[in-house]
Design a protein around this motif. Structure first.
Motif, PDB file in Angstrom:
ATOM      1  N   TYR B 203      42.019  12.232  19.462  1.00  0.00           N
ATOM      2  CA  TYR B 203      41.326  12.932  20.548  1.00  0.00           C
ATOM      3  C   TYR B 203      40.423  14.041  20.016  1.00  0.00           C
ATOM      4  O   TYR B 203      39.433  14.403  20.666  1.00  0.00           O
ATOM      5  N   LYS B 205      38.730  13.665  17.248  1.00  0.00           N
ATOM      6  CA  LYS B 205      37.550  12.888  16.865  1.00  0.00           C
ATOM      7  C   LYS B 205      36.685  12.610  18.096  1.00  0.00           C
ATOM      8  O   LYS B 205      35.460  12.720  18.050  1.00  0.00           O
ATOM      9  N   THR B 206      37.348  12.265  19.198  1.00  0.00           N
ATOM     10  CA  THR B 206      36.610  12.034  20.445  1.00  0.00           C
ATOM     11  C   THR B 206      35.856  13.291  20.857  1.00  0.00           C
ATOM     12  O   THR B 206      34.686  13.235  21.234  1.00  0.00           O
ATOM     13  N   ARG B 208      34.825  15.690  18.987  1.00  0.00           N
ATOM     14  CA  ARG B 208      33.677  15.873  18.081  1.00  0.00           C
ATOM     15  C   ARG B 208      32.552  14.946  18.481  1.00  0.00           C
ATOM     16  O   ARG B 208      31.383  15.342  18.492  1.00  0.00           O
ATOM     17  N   ALA B 209      32.903  13.715  18.827  1.00  0.00           N
ATOM     18  CA  ALA B 209      31.871  12.752  19.229  1.00  0.00           C
ATOM     19  C   ALA B 209      31.194  13.175  20.525  1.00  0.00           C
ATOM     20  O   ALA B 209      30.101  12.725  20.830  1.00  0.00           O
ATOM     21  N   LYS B 210      31.866  14.009  21.299  1.00  0.00           N
ATOM     22  CA  LYS B 210      31.253  14.527  22.521  1.00  0.00           C
ATOM     23  C   LYS B 210      30.380  15.744  22.231  1.00  0.00           C
ATOM     24  O   LYS B 210      29.779  16.310  23.127  1.00  0.00           O
ATOM     25  N   GLY B 211      30.374  16.174  20.970  1.00  0.00           N
ATOM     26  CA  GLY B 211      29.573  17.337  20.615  1.00  0.00           C
ATOM     27  C   GLY B 211      30.253  18.663  20.930  1.00  0.00           C
ATOM     28  O   GLY B 211      29.601  19.686  21.035  1.00  0.00           O
ATOM     29  N   VAL B 212      31.568  18.621  21.096  1.00  0.00           N
ATOM     30  CA  VAL B 212      32.288  19.863  21.371  1.00  0.00           C
ATOM     31  C   VAL B 212      32.294  20.721  20.102  1.00  0.00           C
ATOM     32  O   VAL B 212      32.657  20.228  19.035  1.00  0.00           O
ATOM     33  N   PRO B 213      31.894  21.990  20.216  1.00  0.00           N
ATOM     34  CA  PRO B 213      31.902  22.842  19.022  1.00  0.00           C
ATOM     35  C   PRO B 213      33.320  23.012  18.465  1.00  0.00           C
ATOM     36  O   PRO B 213      34.287  23.009  19.220  1.00  0.00           O
ATOM     37  N   ARG B 216      35.690  25.451  20.080  1.00  0.00           N
ATOM     38  CA  ARG B 216      36.190  25.011  21.377  1.00  0.00           C
ATOM     39  C   ARG B 216      37.216  23.887  21.215  1.00  0.00           C
ATOM     40  O   ARG B 216      38.145  23.745  22.020  1.00  0.00           O
TER      41      ARG B 216
END
Lengths: 570, 306
Positions: B203, B205-206, B208-213, B216
Motif C-alpha cells: 500500500y 507503493k500504491t 507512491r504511485a499516487k504521487g503522495v509525498p 504524507r
C-alpha cells in the motif's frame, strides 16, 4: 521540454506510424551490487499509442513489472538501479525528470493498478479517502469535494451501494469489488496513461472477466492509453491492441495482437502459445500414454471406487481472542463424491468454494465435523492417528507453492530420505536406490541430488514436490493447485510429467485447480464446487460441453480465450 | 456493543477470581498467620485463643469464602505491622507508582516514536543503524545501575537534584530517567522495525504511485499501521511499571507499590501483600481492556472480529 525535443518525438512517432505518446526507447536497467552488475532490462523498445492498449506478456523475471516501475520512476534506490535510454511520455523524457516532477505526474497523469487489491490498499484507511487522495494532493480538493467524487467514481466502476461503501474499510470488500475500487482510485484524476500490472491475476476467473470488460470500457470511453502487463497471454489478448512479448529483460517481438498471435515470429512466442491450455484443444486424456507407450482406450473394464467421500461437512473456527465465544465458518456443507481406481478427478471452483478444504480433509489435515471418507472400505476419519499414518502413506499430496512446502535446510536427497525414514526401516542403500529411481522418474538428474530448494527453479521444485509424494508409492495423489504457482511453459512440462506418471504407475489423481482449461485437458471426470457445495459433477466432456448448472456456465463463459480464438481463426 | 462489554467484563472477572484464589493459596502455604502475628514467646493457650478469636481454626473453605467476601468488598483486613487498614495503605502507595509509571511511559514514547520513525523511514541509513545501536546499549543498561550512576552524578557530585524522596517535579527526574532508559530503547527498536516493515508494504507503493509525498505517506498511512506492535510492547512495559518498579522505588525511596510490597513481604504482612497484589492485578486487567480498545481504534479489522 523544449520545442526541438517535442519535435523529434513526433518525428519518431511518425516513423513508428501510430502516434505513440508513451515511447520507451532503448531502455536498459542494470542493478549494481558490490561486486557485480546485473542487467535486468536490455534495450527495451515499447510504444503505447494514444488511446490504445499495449499488452506486455512474459513469464516471471522477464522484466515486465520492472518496466512499469521504471516508467513511474519508482525503481528502488538501494541497491542502485542504473537506467539508460529514454522514456518519453507526452514528449517529456521521464528518465531525466526530477523526483518532484515524477511525483507530480504519478497519480495525476500516470496511474498504476496493482496485482493484489487487498495489499494495495491501506488496511486502516477508509476506501473513499484512499480513492480521493490523488485529487486532494494533485488538485487541492477539499475532503468533502473529494468524498463526493469518490462516491461517483465508485458508482462508475460498478461498486454497489457506493454511498455506504465509500466509508468502508478495505477488508469489508470482496477481492473483485476492491479491484474495482483500485481502478476508481486510478481514474479519479483522469490520467492519460494507466499502467495495469497483472490487475486480474489475484482474482477468480468470473471476476477477472468483469474487470477486463470494465478496463476496456474505460479505455474506449475516456480515450485512455494503457500498458497492460500479464503472464497470461489469453487475458492480454482479450484487451490489448498491440502485444509485446518479453523474456529475460528483452522484448522479443511486438506488434498488433492479431499478427503476433497468428504469425509469431519467435519460437518463444510459439512456445508460450502452445503452452496455454486451450478449452478447445486436444485432450491430454485422449492422448494418454500407456505403460507400453502406445495409445489405447482407457477403462476397458469398469473400475471400482477407490475413494468415496460421504456427506462431508467441515467448519473452521474463526480466529478469535475471546474466552467465552466461538464462531465458525462453514467450509463444506455435506458433500459426497467418489473416485475410481486409476482416474483423474478434477475439482474446480473459485477461491473460497471449498476445493482445497476437500483435498485437505481427505488426507486428514483438517478434522471434518461430519461425514465419512471411505478408502478401500475403511473410514479414514475413524482411524486412530497411528493407523492413519500407515494408511495415509497411500494417499499423498502435492502442494501449490513448492518453495514454502519444502524445508529450506534440506537438500533434495535429504528431503526424500526424511520421508522414507519416517515410514519404514530400510538400509541406506535401499533408500538411496528408491530416491534415485523416483528422482529420475520426475526428470531430476543426479546433478540435482545435493541441491537445496533455493538452488532449484520453480518447475524443478515442483518436480521435487511430486517426487516427495510418489516416493512412498501411493495409490492416490492429491494435486492441490499444483501447477498454479508455475509459469505457463513450465506448467505444460509438469503437466505432461503428471499425466505420464499417472499412466505408468496406475495412479489416481484428485486434481484440484481453478484453471478450467487444464482440468478439461487432463481429467476424466470433474466436480464443480461453489460455496462449500458440489453444484455439478460428471464426465469432463459432459460437464464442459453441456453444463447443466448456471454457475458452471458462468465459470465457462468467463474464461479468457482470445488468444486461442485468434490462433484458431488463422 | 453492550454484549461485547459484558463479555469483556466477565472475562476480566474470571481472571481476577483466578488471581484471588492464587493469592489465598499462597497465603495458606507460607505459614500459620497466628504464629506470624503473635510474639515469638507467646504461650500455647494464647495461641489457641488468638486462633479462635481471629477465626484461623475454621475449615479452609469457610475461610476462603470469607476472604473472597473481603476481596469483593475491598476489605483485606488490617496490616499486621502497623494496624492500619491494608486497603488504604495500598491505595496511598498507588498514587506515586501511577505517577511515576505515567511520566516514564510518556517520556519513553515521546522519544522513541519520533526517533524510531525517522530511522524506520530510511532502512539503510546511518540514522537507522545508529538508532539500533543506541537502542541495544540502552536496553543493556541494568535499571539499578542507571539509577545508581545518575544519583552519584546528578545528586551527589553536581548536587542538581535530590538523591531520593517523593514530592515536587524535580524528584521525578532521576527515577524517571533511570526507568525510561531501557523502555525507550525497546520501544524505539519496535517503532523502527515496525515502520520499516510497513514502508515495504504494497500500500505504500500504491501511495507512491499516487504521487503522495513521502512525509504524507509516513504520517498519513504508515504510522497508524505501525502502531500495533508499539502498543503491545508499551502496554507490557506499563503493566510492569504499575506492578511497581521495585528496584527504583527502593533505591530512590519512592513510596510506591513496589516499596510497600517489598516491605510487607519482608515483614510477613500478609493482608498488605494480598491487598497490593490484588490491586495491581485489577489495574493490569483494566489496562489490558484499555489496550484492546486501542487496537480497535488503530486497526479497523480488529473491530469487526469482536
Amino acid at each position: 521540454m523544449n520545442a526541438q525535443g517535442t519535435g523529434s518525438t513526433t518525428a519518431r512517432a511518425e516513423v513508428i506510424g501510430n502516434g505513440a505518446f508513451l515511447s520507451i526507447e532503448d531502455l536498459s536497467v542494470e542493478i549494481e551490487s558490490q561486486h557485480s552488475a546485473r542487467q535486468l532490462l536490455r534495450h527495451v523498445n515499447l510504444h503505447v499509442p494514444q488511446g490504445k492498449v499495449l499488452g506486455l506478456v512474459g513469464e516471471s523475471g522477464s522484466g515486465k513489472s520492472l518496466t512499469a516501475l521504471a516508467i513511474m520512476g519508482m525503481l528502488p534506490t538501494s541497491p542502485r538501479f542504473l537506467v539508460d535510454g529514454t522514456i518519453r511520455f507526452q514528449g517529456e523524457d521521464l528518465t531525466a525528470a526530477t523526483q518532484a516532477r515524477l511525483r507530480q505526474l504519478r497519480g495525476s497523469d500516470i496511474a498504476l493498478i496493482g496485482q493484489d487489491p487487498m495489499a494495495s490498499f491501506n488496511p486502516s484507511m477508509r476506501i473513499g479517502q484512499q480513492i480521493s487522495e490523488p485529487l486532494v494532493i494533485h488538485r487541492g480538493w477539499s475532503r468533502r469535494q473529494a468524498r463526493h467524487e469518490a462516491i461517483d467514481l465508485l458508482e462508475r466502476v460498478g461498486v454497489r451501494q457506493p454511498y455506504e461503501m465509500v466509508d468502508a474499510f478495505p477488508h469489508e470488500f470482496s477481492g473483485g469489488m476492491l479491484q474495482r475500487a483500485a481502478i476508481a482510485m486510478a481514474i479519479g484524476t483522469s490520467p492519460s496513461l494507466i499502467l495495469a500490472d497483472e490487475p486480474t491475476t489475484a482474482l477468480d476467473v468470473s471476476v477477472q472477466d468483469r474487470i477486463i470488460r470494465l478496463l476496456r470500457k474505460l479505455c474506449d470511453e475516456d480515450g485512455l492509453s494503457m500498458l497492460f502487463i500479464s503472464h497470461d497471454i489469453n487475458v492480454v489478448a482479450s484487451i490489448a491492441n498491440d502485444l509485446a512479448v518479453m523474456r529475460h529483460g528483452e522484448v522479443l517481438e511486438a506488434g498488433p495482437v492479431r499478427s503476433v498471435l497468428t504469425a509469431p515470429a519467435r519460437d518463444y512466442t510459439k512456445e508460450l502459445l502452445d503452452a496455454v491450455p486451450e478449452m478447445d484443444g486436444p485432450s491430454l486424456a485422449r492422448r494418454r500414454f500407456t505403460p507400453a507407450g502406445e495409445l489405447e482406450p482407457r477403462h476397458k473394464r469398469e473400475p471400482a471406487d477407490l475413494l468415496r467421500v460421504e456427506d462431508l461437512k467441515v467448519q473452521y473456527r474463526l480466529p478469535n481472542s475471546q474466552l467465552f465465544s466461538k464462531r465458525y465458518k462453514l467450509a463444506l456443507d455435506g458433500i459426497s463424491f467418489d473416485v475410481k481406481q486409476g482416474e483423474i478427478l478434477g475439482i474446480v471452483g473459485e477461491s473460497g468454494s471449498g476445493k482445497s478444504t476437500t483435498a485437505r480433509s481427505v488426507v486428514r489435515l483438517l478434522a471434518p465435523k461430519r461425514g465419512r471418507i471411505m478408502f478401500e472400505g475403511v473410514d479414514l476419519l475413524a482411524l486412530s492417528p497411528r493407523r492413519m499414518r500407515r494408511v495415509g502413506t497411500r494417499i499423498q499430496m502435492v502442494f501449490q507453492d513448492p518453495f514454502s512446502s519444502l524445508n529450506p535446510f534440506r537438500t533434495v536427497r535429504r528431503t526424500l530420505d526424511a520421508v522414507l525414514r519416517g515410514q519404514s526401516r530400510q538400509s541406506r542403500k535401499d533408500r538411496d536406490e528408491r530416491i534415485e529411481d523416483v528422482l529420475t522418474a520426475v526428470g531430476l538428474g543426479p546433478e540435482f541430488f545435493d541441491r537445496y530448494p533455493h538452488e532449484l527453479s520453480g518447475g524443478q521444485r515442483q518436480r521435487l514436490g511430486i517426487a516427495r509424494a510418489l516416493i512412498l508409492q501411493p495409490d492416490v495423489v492429491i494435486l492441490d493447485e499444483a501447477l498454479s504457482a508455475l509459469d505457463v511453459s513450465v506448467q505444460a512440462h509438469v503437466l505432461d510429467l503428471l499425466v505420464r506418471l499417472q499412466a505408468e504407475r496406475n495412479l489416481t489423481y484428485l486434481f484440484v485447480s481453478h484453471d478450467l482449461a487444464t482440468v478439461k485437458s487432463v481429467c476424466d471426470r470433474v466436480i464443480v464446487m461453489n460455496a462449500g457445495e458440489i453444484v455439478e459433477q460428471g464426465p469432463t466432456a459432459e460437464v464442459f460441453g453441456n453444463p447443466q448448472n448456471s454457475y458452471t456456465r458462468l465459470l465457462l463463459e468467463a474464461i479468457p480465450n482470445a488468444a486461442s480464438e485468434m490462433k484458431r481463426l488463422s | 456493543m453492550i454484549s461485547v462489554i459484558v463479555r469483556r467484563v466477565l472475562e476480566s472477572l474470571t481472571v481476577l477470581l483466578g488471581i484471588a484464589i492464587l493469592i489465598f493459596l499462597i497465603g495458606e502455604v507460607v505459614g500459620d498467620p497466628a504464629r506470624l502475628m503473635l510474639p515469638m514467646d507467646a504461650s500455647q493457650e494464647t495461641y489457641e485463643a488468638f486462633r479462635r478469636e481471629r477465626g484461623f481454626d475454621r475449615a479452609i473453605h469457610v475461610r476462603f469464602l470469607e476472604y473472597l467476601g473481603g476481596v469483593v468488598t475491598l476489605d483485606f483486613g488490617d496490616s499486621l505491622r502497623s494496624g492500619v487498614d491494608a486497603k488504604s495503605l495500598v491505595l496511598r502507595a498507588f498514587v506515586p507508582t501511577l505517577l511515576l509509571a505515567f511520566t516514564t511511559q510518556l517520556v519513553a514514547l515521546l522519544i522513541a516514536v519520533p526517533v524510531g520513525t525517522v530511522a524506520g523511514m530510511r532502512p539503510n541509513s546511518f540514522a537507522n543503524r545508529l538508532t539500533s545501536t543506541l537502542s541495544i546499549v540502552s536496553i543493556s543498561v541494568p535499571t539499578f545501575w542507571a539509577g545508581m550512576i545518575t544519583i552519584s552524578v546528578f545528586a551527589v557530585s553536581l548536587r542538581l537534584l535530590p538523591t531520593s524522596g517523593y514530592g515536587a517535579l524535580h524528584f521525578f527526574v532521576l527515577p524517571t530517567f533511570a526507568l525510561a532508559l531501557g523502555i525507550t530503547g525497546r520501544l524505539a527498536e519496535v517503532v523502527r522495525a515496525s515502520v520499516q516493515e510497513q514502508m515495504t508494504s504494497q500500500y505504500v507503493k500504491t501511495a507512491r504511485a499516487k504521487g503522495v509525498p513521502e512525509r504524507r505517506i509516513v504520517f498519513g498511512h504508515v504510522l497508524r499501521n505501525a502502531m500495533g506492535p508499539v502498543l503491545t510492547v508499551s502496554g507490557d512495559e506499563f503493566a510492569t511499571l504499575i506492578g511497581g518498579a521495585t528496584v527504583i522505588e527502593v533505591l530512590f525511596g519512592w513510596p510506591g507499590i513496589g516499596y510497600l510490597t517489598v516491605g510487607a513481604i519482608e515483614g510477613r504482612d500478609l493482608p498488605v501483600v494480598q491487598a497490593s497484589v490484588m490491586m495491581t492485578a485489577t489495574a493490569i486487567v483494566g489496562l489490558n481492556a484499555i489496550i484492546d480498545a486501542c487496537y480497535g481504534r488503530i486497526d479497523p479489522r480488529v473491530r469487526r472480529r469482536r
